[in-house]
Design an enzyme around this catalytic site. Structure first.
Site, short mmCIF file in Angstrom:
data_model
loop_
_atom_site.label_atom_id
_atom_site.label_comp_id
_atom_site.label_asym_id
_atom_site.label_seq_id
_atom_site.Cartn_x
_atom_site.Cartn_y
_atom_site.Cartn_z
N GLN A 1 2.03 -6.03 -3.25
CA GLN A 1 2.49 -6.14 -1.86
C GLN A 1 3.78 -5.31 -1.66
O GLN A 1 3.94 -4.32 -2.35
CB GLN A 1 2.69 -7.61 -1.43
N THR B 1 2.76 13.98 -3.72
CA THR B 1 2.23 14.97 -2.76
C THR B 1 0.70 14.96 -2.71
O THR B 1 0.10 15.91 -2.23
CB THR B 1 2.72 16.37 -3.16
N ASP C 1 0.81 -1.23 0.00
CA ASP C 1 0.00 0.00 0.00
C ASP C 1 0.84 1.27 0.00
O ASP C 1 0.43 2.30 0.55
CB ASP C 1 -0.96 0.01 1.22
N LYS D 1 1.77 2.18 -5.12
CA LYS D 1 2.28 1.63 -6.38
C LYS D 1 1.34 1.95 -7.54
O LYS D 1 1.78 2.30 -8.63
CB LYS D 1 2.42 0.09 -6.26
N GLY E 1 -4.51 -4.24 -3.84
CA GLY E 1 -5.50 -3.21 -4.12
C GLY E 1 -4.73 -1.96 -4.49
O GLY E 1 -4.11 -1.34 -3.63
N HIS E 2 -4.70 -1.64 -5.77
CA HIS E 2 -3.91 -0.51 -6.25
C HIS E 2 -4.86 0.61 -6.68
O HIS E 2 -5.69 0.42 -7.56
CB HIS E 2 -3.00 -0.94 -7.41
P1 GDP Z 1 -0.79 0.38 -3.53
O1 GDP Z 1 -1.40 -0.90 -3.07
O2 GDP Z 1 0.68 0.44 -3.29
O3 GDP Z 1 -1.15 0.75 -4.95
O4 GDP Z 1 -1.42 1.52 -2.59
P2 GDP Z 1 -2.98 1.68 -2.19
O5 GDP Z 1 -3.71 2.19 -3.38
O6 GDP Z 1 -3.48 0.45 -1.54
O7 GDP Z 1 -2.89 2.75 -1.05
C1 GDP Z 1 -2.34 4.02 -1.26
C2 GDP Z 1 -3.41 5.07 -0.92
O8 GDP Z 1 -2.79 6.34 -0.81
C3 GDP Z 1 -4.47 5.21 -2.00
O9 GDP Z 1 -5.68 5.59 -1.40
C4 GDP Z 1 -3.92 6.35 -2.87
O10 GDP Z 1 -4.94 7.05 -3.56
C5 GDP Z 1 -3.29 7.23 -1.82
N1 GDP Z 1 -2.11 8.01 -2.25
C6 GDP Z 1 -1.10 7.63 -3.09
N2 GDP Z 1 -0.14 8.58 -3.12
C7 GDP Z 1 -0.54 9.57 -2.29
C8 GDP Z 1 0.04 10.80 -1.86
O11 GDP Z 1 1.13 11.18 -2.25
N3 GDP Z 1 -0.67 11.55 -0.96
C9 GDP Z 1 -1.89 11.16 -0.48
N4 GDP Z 1 -2.51 11.94 0.39
N5 GDP Z 1 -2.47 9.98 -0.87
C10 GDP Z 1 -1.79 9.20 -1.74
P1 IMO Z 2 -0.90 -4.17 -2.24
O1 IMO Z 2 -0.45 -4.71 -3.59
C1 IMO Z 2 -0.95 -4.62 2.10
C2 IMO Z 2 -0.86 -8.73 3.65
C3 IMO Z 2 -2.10 -9.17 4.42
C4 IMO Z 2 -1.48 -10.14 5.40
C5 IMO Z 2 -0.38 -10.82 4.55
C6 IMO Z 2 -0.81 -12.16 3.95
O2 IMO Z 2 -2.19 -3.45 -2.31
O3 IMO Z 2 0.20 -3.41 -1.59
P2 IMO Z 2 -2.39 -12.79 1.87
O4 IMO Z 2 -3.84 -12.56 1.67
O5 IMO Z 2 -1.50 -12.23 0.82
O6 IMO Z 2 -2.07 -14.23 2.15
O7 IMO Z 2 -2.06 -12.01 3.26
O8 IMO Z 2 -0.08 -9.90 3.52
N1 IMO Z 2 -1.13 -8.20 2.29
C7 IMO Z 2 -1.11 -6.90 1.97
N2 IMO Z 2 -0.94 -5.81 2.74
N3 IMO Z 2 -1.09 -4.49 0.76
C8 IMO Z 2 -1.22 -5.57 -0.04
O9 IMO Z 2 -1.21 -5.50 -1.38
C9 IMO Z 2 -1.29 -6.85 0.57
N4 IMO Z 2 -1.44 -8.11 0.11
C10 IMO Z 2 -1.33 -8.92 1.17
O10 IMO Z 2 -2.71 -8.08 5.08
O11 IMO Z 2 -0.82 -9.44 6.42
MG MG Z 3 -2.91 -1.58 -1.81
#
Ligand code: GDP
Ligand code: IMO
Ligand code: MG
Length: 431
Positions: free
Chosen positions: A223, A421, A13, A16, A40-41
């Site tokens: 991840q 940002t 999270d 990415k 979840g991207h």
């Molecule tokens: P990922 O799994 O690495 O793609 O990240 P996620 O989408 O799960 O979580 C990142 C969260 O932070 C999402 O809600 C994005 O919209 C948000 N986000 C990403 N970059 C920034 C940033 O620079 N600032 C803020 N405030 N939110 C961001």
């Molecule tokens: P993105 O791509 C954050 C974590 C789960 C748990 C561990 C094992 O959005 O960054 P699993 O279901 O993979 O067997 O769970 O890994 N986990 C993540 N945490 N972002 C993710 O993906 C994750 N995918 C798995 O919370 O701790």
């Molecule tokens: Mg994510």
């Protein structure tokens, strides 16, 4: 743009999806190489938010080919749902997406086993996303997995019979859970045959031809490095290799077909699920530091899982973790995200080492129990009150924010090449 692997280098999270989406117009191909619907991207363009689980974060761009590699695990129900969500938004998914015929399928019995195992573990549970990831990778390694290409194989029925016999013995006799119905498995297989098989392709062949023709590829990780099954906080990890090296095996390309490794990390740290987190300040149980910085990060950063909605645990930037990730991935540049979330904090801390049994250590102990026992050694820097939200140039940032970045570069021994940002595609500083 050069061929680049973009990966998360904390516990997932890191942002990415946002970074890959914004880099996608500069490349020809975006390819996922591991993970599945546990990812979840999030992509934000104006007031439009899109969350992707399997599909590469380049899918919103017209001229970008998106590939799902053999190293991933694909849930037919979830992937078709994701495709339909994009189709409803006017994105011609089928024209832009190819899926490796060697992908492993997540079937209903994988999700059932994932859930039943977590219940059986009780307070020792991993806190998985419940998407069947672990059991599916287990079947792959145990050589009983069902791949996309196997949908047209004449021994498929017999293999499903054998798998269900084994799974239902586990479910009923060991895990005290309800057996899985064959009809549910058949529905998943039928859907995959109808909607996914037409997109099946020889992904290494496509990549080879594209790279030979001079096209560039962005390899998108899921991840983060601390969730890597070998290099992360085992056993509190996911079941795949999430490090840069996995891009090669998970797509079928060679080491010479990669030029750069972009390590994506937040300006602080989050983790969802169980396991050690040395700089943790705040979580669902409410633990918090005196300055309430952890709560500030959770609230201002909207730290809830994109896939599961679970609250994320928050804490200070851990440079020991990031240095570990720079080493194991050969990171050539850092993308720091969510700098704006730190706006308004009086002080900002960086963990530069750990103390363990009275000794200072500067690397991540392999043993989870030892990592749980460390005390972070912090460097404290002055914070800032000005807003950095949406800044697009370094000189728009307060001096203290710039100083934090320089210090991160020094401590992690790696240049920061991008700075995010805000959530939107346009909230970015290229350095
Ligand atoms: P990922 O799994 O690495 O793609 O990240 P996620 O989408 O799960 O979580 C990142 C969260 O932070 C999402 O809600 C994005 O919209 C948000 N986000 C990403 N970059 C920034 C940033 O620079 N600032 C803020 N405030 N939110 C961001
Ligand atoms: P993105 O791509 C954050 C974590 C789960 C748990 C561990 C094992 O959005 O960054 P699993 O279901 O993979 O067997 O769970 O890994 N986990 C993540 N945490 N972002 C993710 O993906 C994750 N995918 C798995 O919370 O701790
Ligand atoms: Mg994510």
């Amino acid at each position: 743009m050069k061929n680049t692997i973009a990966i998360g280098i904390q516990w997932g999270d890191e942002g990415k999806g946002k970074i890959v989406d914004l880099l996608a117009p500069d490349v020809d191909v975006v390819a996922r190489f591991q993970g599945g619907p546990n990812a979840g991207h999030t992509l934000v363009i104006g007031d439009q938010k899109t969350v992707l689980n399997h599909i590469p974060s380049g899918i919103l761009h017209d001229n970008t080919l998106c590939l799902i590699g053999n190293g991933t695990v694909v849930d037919p129900f979830r992937l078709v749902e994701e495709m339909d969500m994009l189709l409803a938004a006017g994105i011609p998914v089928s024209e832009r997406l190819k899926i490796s015929e060697r992908c492993q399928l997540i079937l209903p019995y994988h999700r059932a086993l994932d859930a039943a195992r977590e219940v059986a573990k009780g307070k020792n549970k991993i806190g998985t996303t419940g998407k069947g990831i672990g059991p599916c990778y287990e079947d792959k390694t145990a050589r009983r997995g069902i791949r996309l290409v196997d949908l047209v194989s004449d021994d498929l029925d017999a293999r499903i019979d054998a798998n269900l016999e084994y799974v239902n013995f586990m479910m009923t006799s060991y895990l005290n859970a309800a057996p899985v119905e064959r009809a549910d498995v058949e529905r998943a297989l039928d859907l995959a045959r109808e909607r996914l098989l037409p997109l099946a392709a020889d992904v290494p062949l496509i990549l080879q031809r594209r790279i030979k023709a001079g096209d560039s590829v962005l390899y998108e990780g899921a991840q983060g490095s601390m969730l890597d099954v070998d290099h992360g906080t085992y056993p509190f990890v996911t079941s795949s290799n999430t490090v840069a090296g996995a891009a090669l095996a998970g797509l079928g390309v060679g080491p010479k077909q990669v030029d750069e490794v972009l390590g994506i990390c937040k300006a602080y740290t989050t983790r969802v699920g169980a396991g050690p987190f040395p700089t943790e300040l705040y979580n669902a149980e409410g633990m918090c530091d005196a300055e309430q910085a952890g709560k500030h990060m959770a609230e201002k950063g909207h730290e809830f899982g994109s896939t599961t909605g679970r609250p994320r645990r928050t804490g200070w930037f851990d440079a020991v973790v990031v240095q570990h990730a720079v080493r194991i991935n050969g990171v050539t540049g850092l993308a720091i995200t969510k700098l704006d979330v730190l706006d308004g904090l009086a002080e900002v801390k960086l963990c530069v080492a750990y103390e363990l049994d009275g000794e200072r250590i500067e690397s991540v102990p392999a043993c989870c129990k030892r990592l749980e026992a460390v005390t972070p050694v912090y460097e404290t820097l002055p914070g800032w009150n000005e807003s950095t939200f949406g800044a697009t140039a370094l000189d728009q940032l307060p001096a203290n924010a710039q100083a934090l970045l320089r210090r991160i570069e020094e401590v992690c021994d790696c240049p920061v090449t991008m700075l995010s940002t805000g959530p939107d595609r346009k909230h970015i500083i290229h350095l």
